[in-house]
Design a protein around this motif. Structure first.
Motif, PDB file in Angstrom:
ATOM      1  N   GLN A  91       0.816  -1.244  -0.004  1.00  0.00           N
ATOM      2  CA  GLN A  91       0.100   0.152  -0.062  1.00  0.00           C
ATOM      3  C   GLN A  91       0.929   1.181   0.031  1.00  0.00           C
ATOM      4  OE1 GLN A  91      -2.099  -0.660   3.540  1.00  0.00           O
ATOM      5  NE2 GLN A  91      -3.158  -2.276   2.868  1.00  0.00           N
ATOM      6  N   SER A 207      -3.860  -1.095  -8.156  1.00  0.00           N
ATOM      7  CA  SER A 207      -5.335  -1.650  -8.188  1.00  0.00           C
ATOM      8  C   SER A 207      -6.145  -0.361  -8.049  1.00  0.00           C
ATOM      9  CB  SER A 207      -5.447  -2.820  -7.617  1.00  0.00           C
ATOM     10  OG  SER A 207      -4.468  -2.874  -6.355  1.00  0.00           O
ATOM     11  N   LEU A 431      -7.704  -2.258   6.781  1.00  0.00           N
ATOM     12  CA  LEU A 431      -7.959  -3.855   6.841  1.00  0.00           C
ATOM     13  C   LEU A 431      -6.884  -4.308   5.859  1.00  0.00           C
ATOM     14  CD1 LEU A 431     -10.342  -2.841   8.054  1.00  0.00           C
ATOM     15  CD2 LEU A 431     -11.731  -4.555   6.954  1.00  0.00           C
TER      16      LEU A 431
ATOM     17  N   TYR B  52     -12.124   1.733  -0.171  1.00  0.00           N
ATOM     18  CA  TYR B  52     -10.886   1.444  -0.750  1.00  0.00           C
ATOM     19  C   TYR B  52     -10.344   2.675  -1.158  1.00  0.00           C
ATOM     20  CZ  TYR B  52      -7.630  -1.392  -3.277  1.00  0.00           C
ATOM     21  OH  TYR B  52      -6.402  -2.080  -3.742  1.00  0.00           O
ATOM     22  N   ARG B  54      -6.477   4.568  -2.211  1.00  0.00           N
ATOM     23  CA  ARG B  54      -4.974   4.474  -2.354  1.00  0.00           C
ATOM     24  C   ARG B  54      -4.553   2.984  -1.894  1.00  0.00           C
ATOM     25  NH1 ARG B  54      -3.086   9.648  -2.188  1.00  0.00           N
ATOM     26  NH2 ARG B  54      -4.727  11.166  -0.859  1.00  0.00           N
ATOM     27  N   GLU B  55      -5.408   2.048  -2.628  1.00  0.00           N
ATOM     28  CA  GLU B  55      -4.919   0.595  -2.541  1.00  0.00           C
ATOM     29  C   GLU B  55      -4.995   0.317  -1.321  1.00  0.00           C
ATOM     30  OE1 GLU B  55      -1.622  -0.560  -5.471  1.00  0.00           O
ATOM     31  OE2 GLU B  55      -0.941   1.202  -4.945  1.00  0.00           O
ATOM     32  N   THR B  56      -5.909   0.908  -0.410  1.00  0.00           N
ATOM     33  CA  THR B  56      -5.931   0.264   1.000  1.00  0.00           C
ATOM     34  C   THR B  56      -7.336   0.056   1.415  1.00  0.00           C
ATOM     35  OG1 THR B  56      -4.015   1.500   1.805  1.00  0.00           O
ATOM     36  CG2 THR B  56      -5.305   0.736   3.558  1.00  0.00           C
ATOM     37  N   LEU B  57      -7.700  -1.054   1.931  1.00  0.00           N
ATOM     38  CA  LEU B  57      -9.272  -1.013   2.583  1.00  0.00           C
ATOM     39  C   LEU B  57      -9.193  -0.557   4.118  1.00  0.00           C
ATOM     40  CD1 LEU B  57     -12.055  -2.373   1.901  1.00  0.00           C
ATOM     41  CD2 LEU B  57     -11.161  -4.603   2.967  1.00  0.00           C
TER      42      LEU B  57
END
Lengths: 617, 74
Positions: A91, A207, A431, B52, B54-57
């Motif tokens: 990330q 992604s 998460l 979601y 910046r590619e983070t959940l």
């Protein structure tokens, strides 16, 4: 000696790197004048010793939390020769926020791109050379959970200490004139812009859309997800129990097999009986309690280490955030609370996931009301002495329900001091994707924690044992000649009000020492076939025969008395090591003592209520 | 619209973050800033919003999600 500092957001793998670098050569204290923990350690590489300082975890450096202020001041003070900035490479853009804030301080650093294995699994590549050129500091792709990678890191540390590099550029926020939240937002926007420039062309793809796996979807379902969470934790505890049981059975044998021969030897040498019992009962039993506590901590940390690694705990936090926020906590407290059902010591140290000290202390106070696995084994034994099997189950369910009431009461009372409305932040957490665990790393961490508890327990348990020993010692082995009996019967008129005879009151007192001691004490005062000392410290004869114990208790104890005892033992302060751990983790003697007094008082009041209501029937 | 009103799988852009300096610090440090594209992964009643960014959940508790204004596209 050279000093290196570790900096990184939560989940960047900072503690993994710290533990791997320093191993058991760590010492924990707190930052001067603050309740924030300061972990330091050292390692030696090619003849040079390096001191490692683990900086408090936070998401950034510009906030005004204690953690952020300490970290910023430390870096500014030049006490560290080099800072390792850890980011989660999977990330990268978001994680680089810490690097952006650090770059503004203009100090020498290495940027460590952790979790490169996850990046690889996601089919992504990162070109570290581009980042290196943009920042003019070394950038190291890394997998913190893989022990083989550390040589590379140490080598780089060595060369950088001799030839340090300072980030060549940093976000420029001097143009921001707005103050308060507008200013913060504007500055953050500039920092992320800077990050995009630094990372320009370094990542082959990012992604844009998150696709949930089936398991992830199930786990986040509103109703069934919660049920699934409970089931998984339940299975986890079963596994923990299987893992612990060999250690526990070995530990249990120590007093019996070691105590007997030592006692004989002491007899042979005509050692003074007081002194003899120290060697034959006190020391073997201290060992037993310590091993038992350490294996609890090991089992619980193994399971929860796994659950955290794979990303399960973050989902559980999401599931229970709303419920927990109703009692003044937030989702992140779910992990320590669940751990508490296994072992309060584990639960107390599990509160590290909380955002700030107040919430941590509050979570620890609440964890104390969760009955640990040991209590769950004592309740049925005491209950079955006077109640039918169906009633025993009802009592267990009743206790479990009351646990939630108790949690609500505790957080209601202490929440207003520890986590006042204004300072309380709701849950904002990342998460991590559900992924495979690194077993070696999980085992290592669990062993490290168990070993730490074992070492600390040796001293604490031994010291508290001596106090008990003075109270329990009797020259002729009869209960009636012990100081405990004299004190117990003297204050019995008072304890009677709380529904406790001198016998059950001793069980209550023992439960504050170690839950493992409760049955032994009860056995001594009810069955009386072996001396109080030996029974409490599990020496001489083999372990307590619960059948004999329940029959004896049943004939001497009313139902109301039994209930009062159960309630008093369950909601008493947890064992001495849980107290010790709470103090160690909170760095606040005052609060540990306040919470302890609250629990002792509450347990007595609850026992009194239960007893007097019970007497009406 | 408010982030809490956005439906699952919607994509959009964070428009405005209300609240105090404390929240601004916390929320921007974790990656949610004005102008950031995002995807709503899950938004159930009485549950934190899963988004979601910046590619983070990220799980954002409901009360704080109330003060985040978003613009949704597809």
């Amino acid at each position: 000696m050279r000093t290196i500092a570790l900096l990184g957001q939560p989940n960047s793998g900072k503690s993994t790197v710290f533990n791997a670098l320093t191993g058991s050569r760590q010492h924990v204290g707190n930052w001067p004048g603050k309740t924030v923990e300061k972990s330091q350690g050292s390692f030696t590489y090619e003849g040079e010793t390096y001191e490692v300082v683990d900086l408090p975890g936070s998401y950034g450096l510009s906030g005004n939390s204690d953690e952020e202020i300490i970290t910023t001041e430390y870096i500014r003070s030049n006490q560290a020769d080099l800072t390792l900035v850890l980011v989660d490479a999977s990330q990268l853009e978001r994680s680089m926020f810490m690097m952006a804030e650090f770059a503004m301080l203009g100090k020498p650093a290495i940027l460590v791109l952790n979790m490169m294995d996850v990046v690889k699994n996601q089919g992504k590549t990162i070109n570290e050379t581009i980042i290196e050129n943009n920042l003019n500091i070394p950038v190291l792709p890394f997998v913190a959970a893989n022990g083989k990678e550390y040589d590379k890191l140490k080598n780089l540390i060595k060369s950088e200490i001799n030839n340090p590099h300072i980030p060549s550029n940093a976000p420029d926020v001097s143009s921001v004139t707005a103050e308060g939240e507008q200013g913060i937002q504007e500055k953050s926007r500039i920092k992320y812009e800077w990050i995009s420039n630094v990372l320009e062309g370094a990542q082959n793809q990012t992604s844009k859309k998150y696709v949930m796996t089936k398991f992830d979807r199930a786990l986040t379902t509103k109703f069934w997800g919660k049920i699934l969470c409970f089931l998984i934790v339940l299975v986890g505890f079963l596994v923990a129990m299987i893992v612990m049981s060999p250690f526990m059975s070995i530990a249990q044998m120590i007093p019996a097999y070691l105590g007997g021969p030592i006692a004989k030897l002491m007899d042979l040498w005509n050692v003074n009986p007081w002194l003899a019992s120290v060697f034959s009962a006190l020391i073997p039993n201290t060992l037993y309690f310590c091993i038992s506590m350490a294996s609890f901590v090991f089992g619980v940390n193994l399971v929860f280490g796994f659950l955290e690694e794979v990303g399960f705990l973050a989902r559980a936090a999401y599931q229970f955030d709303n419920i927990l926020s109703k009692i003044g906590l937030q989702g992140k407290a779910v992990c320590p609370l669940l751990m508490g059902f296994g072992c309060t010591i584990g639960g107390a140290s599990g509160t590290r996931v909380m955002d700030n000290w107040g919430q941590r202390m509050l979570a620890m106070a609440v964890v104390w009301s969760v009955p640990c696995a040991s209590i769950w084994t004592i309740i049925p034994i005491i209950a079955s002495s006077v109640f039918s099997p169906v009633e025993v189950i009802l009592i267990c369910v009743g206790i479990l329900c009351f646990v939630f009431v108790m949690m609500w009461i505790v957080s209601g009372i202490f929440g207003r001091f520890l986590s006042p409305k204004g300072s309380m932040g709701g849950m904002i957490m990342e998460l991590p994707p559900i992924h495979k665990p690194h077993w070696g790393h999980i085992f290592k961490e669990a062993i490290l924690k168990a070993w730490d508890i074992f070492k600390r327990a040796l001293v604490t348990v031994f010291l508290v044992s001596i106090i008990f020993w003075v109270f329990l010692f009797s020259v002729d082995g009869k209960v009636e000649s012990s100081l405990m009996y004299k004190v117990g019967t003297f204050i019995e008129p008072v304890t009677k009000f709380f529904g406790m005879s001198w016998r059950t009151f001793m069980g209550f007192v023992a439960s504050a020492f170690a839950k493992e001691a409760v049955l032994g004490v009860l056995n001594a005062v009810y069955v009386g076939q072996n001396s109080l000392m030996d029974a409490t410290f599990n020496a001489g004869s083999v372990a307590t025969d619960t059948g004999v114990l329940t029959t004896a208790m049943g004939s001497m104890m009313s139902k109301a008395e039994a209930l009062a005892l159960i309630v008093a033992v369950t909601f008493n302060v947890p064992c001495v090591m849980a107290l010790n751990t709470t103090f160690k983790e909170s760095h606040s003697f005052k609060w540990t003592a306040i919470v302890a007094c609250f629990y002792i008082g509450t347990a007595l009041v609850l026992a009194a209520v239960v007893y007097h209501v019970g007497m009406l029937f | 619209m408010k982030l809490t009103e956005a439906k699952a799988d919607m994509m959009g852009i964070i428009r405005r973050i209300g609240g105090d300096a404390r929240l601004a610090n916390r929320i921007t440090a974790i990656g949610i800033t004005e102008g950031t594209p995002f995807q709503v992964v899950k938004n159930d009643r009485n549950m934190p919003v899963l988004l979601y960014v910046r590619e983070t959940l990220i799980a954002l508790n409901r009360r704080d999600a109330e003060v985040v204004e978003v613009e949704v596209g597809a």
